[in-house]
Design an enzyme around this catalytic site. Structure first.
Site, PDB file in Angstrom:
ATOM      1  N   VAL A 193       0.832  -1.212   0.000  1.00 55.84           N
ATOM      2  CA  VAL A 193       0.000   0.000   0.000  1.00 55.84           C
ATOM      3  C   VAL A 193       0.867   1.264   0.000  1.00 55.84           C
ATOM      4  O   VAL A 193       0.664   2.171  -0.822  1.00 55.84           O
ATOM      5  CB  VAL A 193      -0.918   0.010   1.247  1.00 55.84           C
ATOM      6  CG1 VAL A 193      -1.768   1.256   1.262  1.00 55.84           C
ATOM      7  CG2 VAL A 193      -1.778  -1.232   1.290  1.00 55.84           C
ATOM      8  N   GLY A 195       4.124   1.736  -0.716  1.00 51.32           N
ATOM      9  CA  GLY A 195       4.952   1.865  -1.914  1.00 51.32           C
ATOM     10  C   GLY A 195       4.135   2.338  -3.104  1.00 51.32           C
ATOM     11  O   GLY A 195       4.568   3.206  -3.868  1.00 51.32           O
ATOM     12  N   GLU A 197       1.130   3.925  -3.047  1.00 50.12           N
ATOM     13  CA  GLU A 197       0.559   5.269  -2.884  1.00 50.12           C
ATOM     14  C   GLU A 197       1.637   6.342  -3.063  1.00 50.12           C
ATOM     15  O   GLU A 197       1.460   7.297  -3.823  1.00 50.12           O
ATOM     16  CB  GLU A 197      -0.115   5.403  -1.520  1.00 50.12           C
ATOM     17  CG  GLU A 197      -1.409   4.591  -1.420  1.00 50.12           C
ATOM     18  CD  GLU A 197      -2.211   4.845  -0.153  1.00 50.12           C
ATOM     19  OE1 GLU A 197      -3.245   4.198   0.001  1.00 50.12           O
ATOM     20  OE2 GLU A 197      -1.815   5.680   0.696  1.00 50.12           O
ATOM     21  N   VAL A 247      15.873  -7.299  -3.773  1.00 50.14           N
ATOM     22  CA  VAL A 247      17.003  -6.363  -3.650  1.00 50.14           C
ATOM     23  C   VAL A 247      17.967  -6.882  -2.577  1.00 50.14           C
ATOM     24  O   VAL A 247      17.550  -7.315  -1.500  1.00 50.14           O
ATOM     25  CB  VAL A 247      16.506  -4.952  -3.271  1.00 50.14           C
ATOM     26  CG1 VAL A 247      17.666  -3.960  -3.243  1.00 50.14           C
ATOM     27  CG2 VAL A 247      15.446  -4.467  -4.246  1.00 50.14           C
ATOM     28  N   ALA A 282       9.714   0.507   1.507  1.00 49.20           N
ATOM     29  CA  ALA A 282       8.347   0.349   2.022  1.00 49.20           C
ATOM     30  C   ALA A 282       8.035  -1.145   2.079  1.00 49.20           C
ATOM     31  O   ALA A 282       7.217  -1.657   1.321  1.00 49.20           O
ATOM     32  CB  ALA A 282       7.365   1.090   1.114  1.00 49.20           C
ATOM     33  N   MET A 331      -2.955  -3.674   9.921  1.00 48.53           N
ATOM     34  CA  MET A 331      -2.400  -2.401  10.403  1.00 48.53           C
ATOM     35  C   MET A 331      -3.122  -1.274   9.680  1.00 48.53           C
ATOM     36  O   MET A 331      -2.628  -0.729   8.686  1.00 48.53           O
ATOM     37  CB  MET A 331      -0.895  -2.355  10.143  1.00 48.53           C
ATOM     38  CG  MET A 331      -0.109  -3.221  11.104  1.00 48.53           C
ATOM     39  SD  MET A 331       1.652  -3.038  10.815  1.00 48.53           S
ATOM     40  CE  MET A 331       2.324  -3.748  12.301  1.00 48.53           C
ATOM     41  N   ALA A 333      -5.756   2.259  10.332  1.00 51.47           N
ATOM     42  CA  ALA A 333      -6.191   3.220  11.346  1.00 51.47           C
ATOM     43  C   ALA A 333      -7.591   2.894  11.865  1.00 51.47           C
ATOM     44  O   ALA A 333      -7.840   2.911  13.077  1.00 51.47           O
ATOM     45  CB  ALA A 333      -6.170   4.626  10.755  1.00 51.47           C
ATOM     46  N   HIS A 457     -29.533   7.020  -9.502  1.00 56.80           N
ATOM     47  CA  HIS A 457     -28.971   7.082 -10.857  1.00 56.80           C
ATOM     48  C   HIS A 457     -28.766   8.546 -11.247  1.00 56.80           C
ATOM     49  O   HIS A 457     -29.643   9.360 -10.989  1.00 56.80           O
ATOM     50  CB  HIS A 457     -29.931   6.427 -11.846  1.00 56.80           C
ATOM     51  CG  HIS A 457     -29.479   6.572 -13.263  1.00 56.80           C
ATOM     52  ND1 HIS A 457     -28.454   5.827 -13.794  1.00 56.80           N
ATOM     53  CD2 HIS A 457     -29.897   7.417 -14.253  1.00 56.80           C
ATOM     54  CE1 HIS A 457     -28.271   6.184 -15.054  1.00 56.80           C
ATOM     55  NE2 HIS A 457     -29.119   7.156 -15.365  1.00 56.80           N
TER      56      HIS A 457
HETATM   57  C1  LIG Z   1       2.378   6.359   4.606  1.00 59.95           C
HETATM   58  C2  LIG Z   1       1.275   5.663   5.352  1.00 59.95           C
HETATM   59  C3  LIG Z   1      -0.010   5.768   4.890  1.00 59.95           C
HETATM   60  C4  LIG Z   1      -1.048   5.153   5.563  1.00 59.95           C
HETATM   61  N1  LIG Z   1      -2.304   5.269   5.067  1.00 59.95           N
HETATM   62  C5  LIG Z   1      -3.325   4.666   5.700  1.00 59.95           C
HETATM   63  C6  LIG Z   1      -4.648   4.819   5.220  1.00 59.95           C
HETATM   64  O1  LIG Z   1      -4.898   5.492   4.231  1.00 59.95           O
HETATM   65  N2  LIG Z   1      -5.641   4.215   5.915  1.00 59.95           N
HETATM   66  C7  LIG Z   1      -5.395   3.451   7.028  1.00 59.95           C
HETATM   67  O2  LIG Z   1      -6.336   2.917   7.613  1.00 59.95           O
HETATM   68  N3  LIG Z   1      -4.144   3.296   7.504  1.00 59.95           N
HETATM   69  C8  LIG Z   1      -3.116   3.886   6.872  1.00 59.95           C
HETATM   70  N4  LIG Z   1      -1.849   3.755   7.378  1.00 59.95           N
HETATM   71  C9  LIG Z   1      -1.661   2.960   8.599  1.00 59.95           C
HETATM   72  C10 LIG Z   1      -2.057   3.763   9.835  1.00 59.95           C
HETATM   73  O3  LIG Z   1      -1.301   4.951   9.873  1.00 59.95           O
HETATM   74  C11 LIG Z   1      -1.855   2.940  11.091  1.00 59.95           C
HETATM   75  O4  LIG Z   1      -2.563   1.726  10.968  1.00 59.95           O
HETATM   76  C12 LIG Z   1      -2.358   3.669  12.317  1.00 59.95           C
HETATM   77  O5  LIG Z   1      -1.718   4.915  12.488  1.00 59.95           O
HETATM   78  C13 LIG Z   1      -2.132   2.823  13.568  1.00 59.95           C
HETATM   79  O6  LIG Z   1      -2.664   3.476  14.662  1.00 59.95           O
HETATM   80  P1  LIG Z   1      -2.102   3.184  16.125  1.00 59.95           P
HETATM   81  O7  LIG Z   1      -2.847   4.105  17.032  1.00 59.95           O
HETATM   82  O8  LIG Z   1      -2.154   1.745  16.409  1.00 59.95           O
HETATM   83  O9  LIG Z   1      -0.562   3.573  16.080  1.00 59.95           O
HETATM   84  P2  LIG Z   1       0.214   4.868  15.628  1.00 59.95           P
HETATM   85  O10 LIG Z   1      -0.581   5.694  14.714  1.00 59.95           O
HETATM   86  O11 LIG Z   1       1.540   4.396  15.181  1.00 59.95           O
HETATM   87  O12 LIG Z   1       0.365   5.709  16.961  1.00 59.95           O
HETATM   88  C14 LIG Z   1       1.108   5.279  18.048  1.00 59.95           C
HETATM   89  C15 LIG Z   1       1.542   6.482  18.844  1.00 59.95           C
HETATM   90  O13 LIG Z   1       2.089   6.024  20.066  1.00 59.95           O
HETATM   91  C16 LIG Z   1       3.260   6.756  20.362  1.00 59.95           C
HETATM   92  N5  LIG Z   1       4.091   5.888  21.204  1.00 59.95           N
HETATM   93  C17 LIG Z   1       4.608   4.684  20.900  1.00 59.95           C
HETATM   94  N6  LIG Z   1       5.234   4.157  21.951  1.00 59.95           N
HETATM   95  C18 LIG Z   1       5.117   5.058  22.943  1.00 59.95           C
HETATM   96  C19 LIG Z   1       5.566   5.088  24.284  1.00 59.95           C
HETATM   97  N7  LIG Z   1       6.208   4.056  24.805  1.00 59.95           N
HETATM   98  N8  LIG Z   1       5.292   6.183  25.014  1.00 59.95           N
HETATM   99  C20 LIG Z   1       4.594   7.228  24.479  1.00 59.95           C
HETATM  100  N9  LIG Z   1       4.149   7.243  23.232  1.00 59.95           N
HETATM  101  C21 LIG Z   1       4.408   6.168  22.477  1.00 59.95           C
HETATM  102  C22 LIG Z   1       3.866   7.052  19.020  1.00 59.95           C
HETATM  103  O14 LIG Z   1       4.698   8.187  19.092  1.00 59.95           O
HETATM  104  C23 LIG Z   1       2.622   7.298  18.180  1.00 59.95           C
HETATM  105  O15 LIG Z   1       2.270   8.654  18.199  1.00 59.95           O
HETATM  106  C24 LIG Z   1      -0.792   4.393   6.740  1.00 59.95           C
HETATM  107  C25 LIG Z   1       0.508   4.302   7.237  1.00 59.95           C
HETATM  108  C26 LIG Z   1       1.526   4.919   6.558  1.00 59.95           C
HETATM  109  C27 LIG Z   1       2.924   4.825   7.107  1.00 59.95           C
END
Ligand SMILES: Cc1cc2nc3c(=O)[nH]c(=O)nc-3n(C[C@H](O)[C@H](O)[C@H](O)COP(=O)(O)OP(=O)(O)OC[C@H]3O[C@@H](n4cnc5c(N)ncnc54)[C@H](O)[C@@H]3O)c2cc1C
Length: 480
Positions: A193, A195, A197, A247, A282, A331, A333, A457
């Site tokens: 995804v 790579g 995007e 690679v 990626a 993984m 959001a 439609h």
């Molecule tokens: C380029 C890219 C594009 C993406 N596009 C999409 C999309 O379009 N749709 C989608 O559904 N998903 C997308 N994702 C995936 C999505 O971003 C993640 O699935 C989502 O952010 C995960 O949410 P989370 O809350 O589990 O973790 P995260 O968003 O990683 O948040 C975790 C947070 O915890 C903090 N943290 C970690 N450990 C500690 C600690 N010990 N103490 C304090 N703070 C800490 C980190 O700093 C971070 O801010 C994308 C990811 C990337 C990299």
């Protein structure tokens, strides 16, 4: 160290999973703290996790800017719109993206305030007895005790040992969202995804993009026909995707004032080499668990370094839960959103559950790719009898009027019960359309239900209606 502060719920991580858990817990009357270590580009604390800072939202901002630019050169002419010397100001584009990021990360801080969630800015480590020690950015330490602790630490990019990130020439998503100019030649390792995007963003702006993918199959997790159609469209756009290309070396060399990366990879024809100006690695993400758990917490990690949880996101340690990217499951959001809410509700004594079988997947390329439920490949493997109905966007008036005829919709239903088992889409706007499948599957609906529901439609959603009708060979707008 200051005195220990007590909370009903302490959340570690303010990404999608963590901030949902924190806000919902606070809404339910629980005294809640949420800790996050991340800093924004301005060096100030930025809530919202990977998603808001360097993931979902900034990538969509750049995808949208680059799509406008691409459409000028490839779509506008058909509409009779002409222009001279279109130029992309990369600084302006990235600045727009940064503004959107700031708006949304700041928005989480406001939501915390409105819901009375106490934010703590620093790195949290879970100790025995549900105590979280937080090293704050000013060097001070605070100790928080939670009747419940929700770990939502998220994930980090996987680094390849031979291609270390340097933030400039060899980058992960963070660097690729912030290039200061369009690279002439961009190499991408991984046709997943991220790579696809980010490769699309820079391709649309004029980079020569080559994606090297070790797997022999393109998008193996998607429906095979969807993947095939998408691959054909990407090829038309000039994205060079090399499959079965493993690679093994990435050497950064100086070339005058700039740098380039010399790549070595092997494919079916043996060892190959290529030179690029920037390299985006990626190859996936791994759970962020470094420094998170002190000895003796009892929280276990699985063989992939993820926090072990049961189907209710409980770790097996009294009062300790984990949600989002740092646990099993996709993984994504929105998967994290739902887990965060479910855990907060379980803590408050309410029912809370996430159905991982109906989590939608979306890839925001052009055309978009989306699906929910099982693929034909999976159903074949498990021996489930099924039937399918497909419908092309080329026969949908709205799609053709928009100049976006590529792609199709496929409904998969159980051969005997007609229950919808999957919806697979490739085409314009399918990131929105996929939710018809999610709703149908959540309500345990059939292809016949979808076929009998009136769709406006002319809309793109008519493709789902006709595909559902095609399951029983009664599509009106195509031969069955
Ligand atoms: C380029 C890219 C594009 C993406 N596009 C999409 C999309 O379009 N749709 C989608 O559904 N998903 C997308 N994702 C995936 C999505 O971003 C993640 O699935 C989502 O952010 C995960 O949410 P989370 O809350 O589990 O973790 P995260 O968003 O990683 O948040 C975790 C947070 O915890 C903090 N943290 C970690 N450990 C500690 C600690 N010990 N103490 C304090 N703070 C800490 C980190 O700093 C971070 O801010 C994308 C990811 C990337 C990299």
């Amino acid at each position: 160290m200051s005195e220990q502060q007590n909370f009903d719920v302490v959340v570690i991580g303010a990404g999608p999973a963590g901030y949902h858990a924190a806000i919902r817990a606070a809404q339910l009357g629980l005294k809640t703290a949420c800790i996050d270590a991340a800093l924004g580009k301005d060096g100030k604390p930025a809530l919202g996790g990977t998603c808001l800072r360097v993931g979902c939202i900034p990538s969509k901002a750049l995808l949208d800017s680059s799509r406008q630019f691409w459409n000028m050169g490839h779509l506008f002419g058909d509409h009779g719109i002409s222009f001279k010397d279109a130029k992309m100001d990369v600084g302006q584009m990235v600045g727009r993206k940064d503004k959107i990021v700031k708006q949304f990360t700041g928005g989480i801080a406001m939501l915390f305030k409105a819901n009375k969630v106490s934010p703590f800015y620093g790195f949290g480590t879970l100790h025995k007895g549900n105590v979280v020690k937080v090293k704050q950015h000013d060097g001070s330490e605070v100790e928080l005790k939670g009747t419940n602790v929700v770990i939502a630490a998220g994930s980090d990019s996987i680094e390849l040992p031979f291609a270390k990130f340097d933030g400039d020439t060899v980058v992960d998503n963070v660097g690729a969202l912030d290039f200061t100019e369009v690279p002439k030649r961009l190499g991408v390792i991984g046709a997943g995804v991220i790579g696809l995007e980010l490769g699309s963003v820079w391709k649309r702006l004029g980079a020569e993009v080559t994606i090297l993918e070790a797997m022999p199959e393109f998008l193996a997790t998607a429906d095979a026909e969807v993947a095939k159609t998408a691959a054909k469209e990407f090829k038309k756009q000039g994205l060079d995707i090399k499959l079965g290309a493993k690679v093994s070396k990435a050497e950064v060399k100086s070339k005058g004032k700039s740098k380039e990366v010399h790549l070595t990879y092997s494919d079916k024809d043996g060892e190959q080499s290529m030179v690029v100006d920037k390299l985006l690695v990626a190859v996936g993400r791994k759970a962020a668990s470094k420094g998170l758990l002190a000895d003796g917490t009892g929280v276990k990690l699985d063989d992939r370094g993820r926090i072990e949880v049961d189907e209710h996101c409980h770790t097996g340690v009294d009062g300790v839960w984990a949600v989002g990217d740092c646990v099993r499951g996709p993984m994504l959001a929105h998967k994290g959103f739902e887990e965060g809410i479910a855990v907060a509700e379980l803590i408050a004594g309410l029912p809370g559950h996430v159905n991982l079988d109906t989590v939608p997947w979306v890839i925001y390329t052009e055309p978009e790719i989306a699906w929910v439920g099982q693929t034909e490949q999976q159903l074949k493997e498990e021996g489930t009898p099924y039937k399918t109905g497909s419908f092309p966007f080329a026969a949908i008036g709205r799609a053709v009027a928009m100049g976006e005829p590529a792609g199709f919709v496929k409904v998969i239903a159980h051969a005997e019960t007609d229950r919808v088992l999957g919806l697979h889409l490739v085409g314009v706007g399918v990131s929105e359309l996929v939710h018809e499948g999610v709703l149908t599957m959540e309500f345990k609906g059939s292809a016949d239900d979808l076929a009998r529901i009136c769709h406006a439609h002319p809309t793109l959603s008519e493709a789902i209606h006709d595909a559902a009708m095609a399951v029983d060979k009664r599509a009106i707008h195509k031969a069955n």
